[in-house]
Enzyme design. Structure first.
Site, PDB file in Angstrom:
ATOM      1  N   TYR D 179     -17.600  12.224  23.886  1.00 20.63           N
ATOM      2  CA  TYR D 179     -19.019  12.184  23.513  1.00 20.63           C
ATOM      3  C   TYR D 179     -19.302  13.255  22.485  1.00 20.63           C
ATOM      4  O   TYR D 179     -19.427  14.425  22.833  1.00 20.63           O
ATOM      5  CB  TYR D 179     -19.908  12.428  24.741  1.00 20.63           C
ATOM      6  CG  TYR D 179     -19.665  11.489  25.883  1.00 20.63           C
ATOM      7  CD1 TYR D 179     -19.665  10.106  25.689  1.00 20.63           C
ATOM      8  CD2 TYR D 179     -19.444  11.963  27.170  1.00 20.63           C
ATOM      9  CE1 TYR D 179     -19.441   9.235  26.748  1.00 20.63           C
ATOM     10  CE2 TYR D 179     -19.230  11.097  28.233  1.00 20.63           C
ATOM     11  CZ  TYR D 179     -19.230   9.738  28.022  1.00 20.63           C
ATOM     12  OH  TYR D 179     -19.008   8.874  29.070  1.00 20.63           O
ATOM     13  N   LYS D 211     -13.045   6.291  26.234  1.00 21.14           N
ATOM     14  CA  LYS D 211     -14.369   5.784  26.613  1.00 21.14           C
ATOM     15  C   LYS D 211     -15.379   6.414  25.673  1.00 21.14           C
ATOM     16  O   LYS D 211     -15.466   7.649  25.603  1.00 21.14           O
ATOM     17  CB  LYS D 211     -14.648   6.205  28.057  1.00 21.14           C
ATOM     18  CG  LYS D 211     -16.001   5.795  28.606  1.00 21.14           C
ATOM     19  CD  LYS D 211     -16.242   6.486  29.968  1.00 21.14           C
ATOM     20  CE  LYS D 211     -17.585   6.112  30.568  1.00 21.14           C
ATOM     21  NZ  LYS D 211     -17.925   6.947  31.736  1.00 21.14           N
TER      22      LYS D 211
END
Lengths: 314, 314, 314, 314, 314
Positions: D179, D211
């Protein structure tokens, strides 16, 4: 004359491993000269205060030569001489009978507390000390300085905590120097509750002795009376007071007597007051101090020793 | 002519382990050319000062080639050549007779003290040095730079403290470069008490030699007279002075003579003053310096060596 | 046609341990294709510049697939392909003949120098690389990026210094990327004295090659002429220039020729200029570059190779 | 129905050591249920989001009991259940058939990005995981969260880089959560080029799966179309999207279908959307998701599974 | 009378290695006195609160002597006595029957949260504890304090995470003290969602028990009702409440009864409330507390025990 303690009166902490038990008792008996009391000759200021403690007005010129410290320890009477590993390494071969306590951390006084909170870092690992002991140097223990209330408190607590565990496992005794200091402490460095708190921290870390500054007098109590609270808070960790700057010897001896007999200190930790004098005078002062610490002499008896009118030896 | 010292006159510190004792004496005798005095040729500035010390106005073009340093060390007379491990690794095979001292830490001069307090970090572990020694490289010791008074002082004290213990255990000698510097030091970098303090710190860490800047003249005392105080404070750690920027050779030699004979320095640590000259001139300067440091020559004798009117060799 | 060097002409640094000597020579000869010159294909930008170097206007769509890099390295001509360990791990099984250089540290370009001085941290230990080599991956060396002048310079100097010592001990070659950068450097990132200083630092760390940005032209000297000073300062560490952003191929080849023949660079380190093109064009450019770097071709000859009018292979 | 892949179709990276090759293939096949696609059930939010994801308005009361997560993983259909080591340690004995992925780092959401850039530190070493695997717990891999663009990016890159090398050497698969976040990233957290860059970083670190958050739609491209660029940038590292906050199931399933079939994602990573529902509904949702991810079902087929009108099992 | 649990009812987490399984069950049964409930006597405040908790107005003078703590633990009824390693080391030989829980980290209260976010550092490694256990000291587990929401949260999470893994592998139980605190937390330290979040974090780290502050009453719910949510969030990690400052015994006992029977706490963690009293009163209070915690006594029955009208023993 203070009775000697016996080996089985030594309260060996349980972190002294079985194999190290006899070594610990040996070291404890040597450091306390068989009395349970500690006369610590502090010789770590060449880093802490740099050369200002050893040269200048009011300081005997003999003190400029670092060997002066070893001569005093050798000819005088003390329990242990505390200094950095490197200092000891350079002279110990010529002064093999002195009991050495290796001061594990140090900082200079160049960066003031107003600039940054104090941190005194560990100078080397314990292996470096054990190797010297194995090589025959008469090392009985370690010292470490903790600035409680510093923003770097946690690092020092961790270094001290680990060192005590490892030193005990090896039969070495440990003396903590604890000075609350930093922005958070401000002018409460010598407040009675601060000093008592420091004493309790030393116990929780498992130290054998803790060196603190004498608390200020307050609330109608003398410094020595306030010290008694700190001594109680230290529990089974013996408390001794730092000597501070050089004062008149009889005054110093009188304060020490109060610290022990009113404040329940179990000895003294003295540096400048001793080594800033000529060799002869310094030697006599170690004997006078030791008369009080190690033999329960009165102030008057001790002053006589200092004045050369009586002698004191172990 | 200065008398040589014998092997049993070397004061071996007790942290030199028994197995390493002969190696330490070998290294000490090699580094001091059997005199107890140190002529250190400082070649670590390619990091410390980057290329500015090696190329530009007033610098002989020969100095641009790093091999120049090795040629000087090889053809001239010095005790040790100090440089970073990597630099030594690249040329030592071709200059096997030089005594190498591995500078363990370095920083560039890009970040100024006005931006941040100085920190010079250890470049690699001791294993990397020992492996080279075992491979046959003629390494006699280590160097480390300490900025006392920097906010990063504690890290450098710890790195130096640990290195000295480990190096001595392996029979290597250690030279500390100590430069008090940082916000806390300000313009007192060369104040006599600062320099004397630095000398005492080197002793407490156990260094064999300490390289400091010459103190300023003050209070009616010359720089060399002030230096004598620092030399005394260093005790059994030998003190030598940094050479600073290039000056006229006779002036330089005269200062060095004073440092040794008035200031009780036990040698010199010189870099730019030597390598910024042509190979021939640089070689002659190393001989002139060594005449003073290693053979107690007078300034006049040394100047003759520099001028090529006399020769000096070991 | 440039003559090949022989194995005994390789100047093996003394930190390459005896057991690793043949491996080091193997790796050096492989990486330089037996010429002593380095054609490095830089493929580490997927971290350094994220996807911006691989997708967007002016970039061939083939470059979006990371396998493009491996196809170029495999079908083109280069000395080593430099990339992160993980990238190599994912494709090397399918491209076993490429010489891999593991880039040991990396940072993204998200945090700009205006926000914080740059630090590129080591991504994993050397063991992780050696394990892959033992498993048969054709790894010839390591790379590490150093931002001199950053406030984090000391950490990068230490990581690089340690890696070089360990890599050499294992027979691997090491290439340093050195980019002076940070508040202290400002707009002097490509100043000739900064670049020359960086070159000297690489030598002191013991690197085999150093990749720097080409210095700016200044004082009536061209970039290549200024580069010659840096090449000299690098001594026995070979200097190569970073390629920078994509430019017209003939211009690029001409600059490279000057860097080598005027600036004394010993090769090139090129990334975007190659991989942002289609596979066919990229392959031809690697051959054109290698013609200059590895075979002393003229610019004209190299342009012909790029244009497909001539071929170049080893 | 999606065809299963065979063991020899698994592209084993070269950092999986020979001894660990079969274990890696076992783990890869188990985690992807033999399809090469990943259905990851994210259960690490009890640290990341504290209790807010598990209790409150719109959340089924069953979710307050942490065992709810294990019941879903056990009764539903997923590839791996990701959670912290300690969480797994407390329940795995009762749910031995679940494939566990140990989330190696975590932070709470108490300190916001506006106060400090995010850092999520490694909670324990790999040994702690391997010991559990050896004790029979069904651990197939590791997870690690990286905040690219944080001022602490370098620490997380290093922890992740080292873990991947060590995990692969032991045959474990690794999923990175990446992220981009921090002052330097600002509102570009989900910009297509940021997400694509994150994907490339995962590849360079050698992750098996990454992810990321779905990129925003931009420049006339849908989120899924932008995702296709990121998937391409990820190369041989499989890309999956984070599920985000709970939305209507058919909407969620439709987005997932697009991510896979337009965006070239190789699966999904879903947490809150699943566990904030009752056990029965959560179980049905895992089956509906898996129908798409693991069996290429259409959205309509998957909705039927969610509605209980069709079943899905492996 | 609460039924005892049997050894096979103990839910042993899977990170307790096979060899340590019996030791873990032994320790769990000892610490909970065979009930699954924990009566923890907290004696770590000599660092946390320094001497202020042990001396002063309203505190019995007996509390000044640290041995007071051991006498209470010895003569009273509790599950474990929690204190720092060093404290235990000094007295445990004289109090061998007490179950000791070693508090692994501590900080003083000198630096306030307004000055810096809290960090409590690990005082020593686990080896130091295991050595004492091997030497026969009755150590059943470890404690660690975590300040969630502090800017140093990540360091504490990592220290705790690693310790739990290693402690379980050795059969020791672990109690976490979790206090959300710091600039990011502000006045939400005891908000119900903060406390419930802390409970969940303890579970994810794998702790056996977590000590939290009782949440405030809010939204028409009592503190105990809010506590029930936190207890649920803790899952298989048992939740106990900190006792806070000294209050009237019946009030305290009533609160505890609610925490257990409404809030689903599995015990208590009490310090000052006990040790600030005289030995006799303190001993009676431990018995009154244990009557509730370990034997499901009513408040009335417990008050009788405190008043000396009934006795309680195991």
């Amino acid at each position: 004359m203070m009775p000697k303690i016996t080996r089985d009166q030594v309260k060996v902490p349980v972190d002294v491993l079985v194999d190290a038990r006899e070594a610990y008792i040996d070291n404890y008996m040597a450091a306390t000269r068989g009395t349970g009391r500690l006369m610590l000759f502090a010789c770590d200021q060449k880093v802490e205060h740099m050369n200002g403690d050893f040269y200048g007005e009011g300081i005997d010129i003999a003190d400029l030569d670092p060997e002066h410290l070893f001569k005093i320890a050798d000819q005088g009477v003390c329990g242990v001489m505390a200094g950095q590993r490197g200092l000891i390494a350079r002279y110990a071969a010529d002064y093999p009978d002195v009991n050495y306590l290796v001061k594990m951390n140090s900082k200079t006084n160049l960066v003031k507390t107003s600039q940054d909170d104090p941190y005194s870092g560990q100078l080397h690992d314990l292996e470096a000390v054990l190797a010297m002991r194995e090589a025959g140097v008469n090392i009985v223990g370690l010292g470490y300085t903790l600035y409680l209330g510093s923003e770097y408190e946690s690092t020092m607590l961790s270094e001290a905590g680990q060192l005590i565990a490892e030193a005990h496992a090896q039969g070495l005794i440990v003396v903590l120097w604890i000075y609350p200091r930093g922005k958070a402490v401000g002018d409460r460095e010598k407040a009675p509750e601060t000093i008592a708190g420091a004493a309790g921290v030393a116990l929780c870390l498992g130290a054998d002795f803790v060196k603190v500054n004498p608390p200020v007098a307050s609330d109608g109590k003398t410094s020595a009376e306030n010290l008694a609270v700190a001594s109680a808070a230290a529990g089974r960790t013996g408390l001794v007071c730092a000597g501070g700057s050089t004062v008149d010897a009889p005054v110093f001896l009188s304060q020490l007597h109060d610290q022990i007999h009113i404040g329940n200190a179990v000895g003294n930790a003295t540096g400048r007051n001793i080594h800033q004098r000529s060799l002869d005078e310094a030697v006599r002062l170690t004997k006078a101090i030791s008369a009080i610490t190690l033999a329960d002499a009165s102030v008057e008896e001790a002053v006589k020793v200092f004045d050369g009118e009586a002698d004191f030896s172990l």
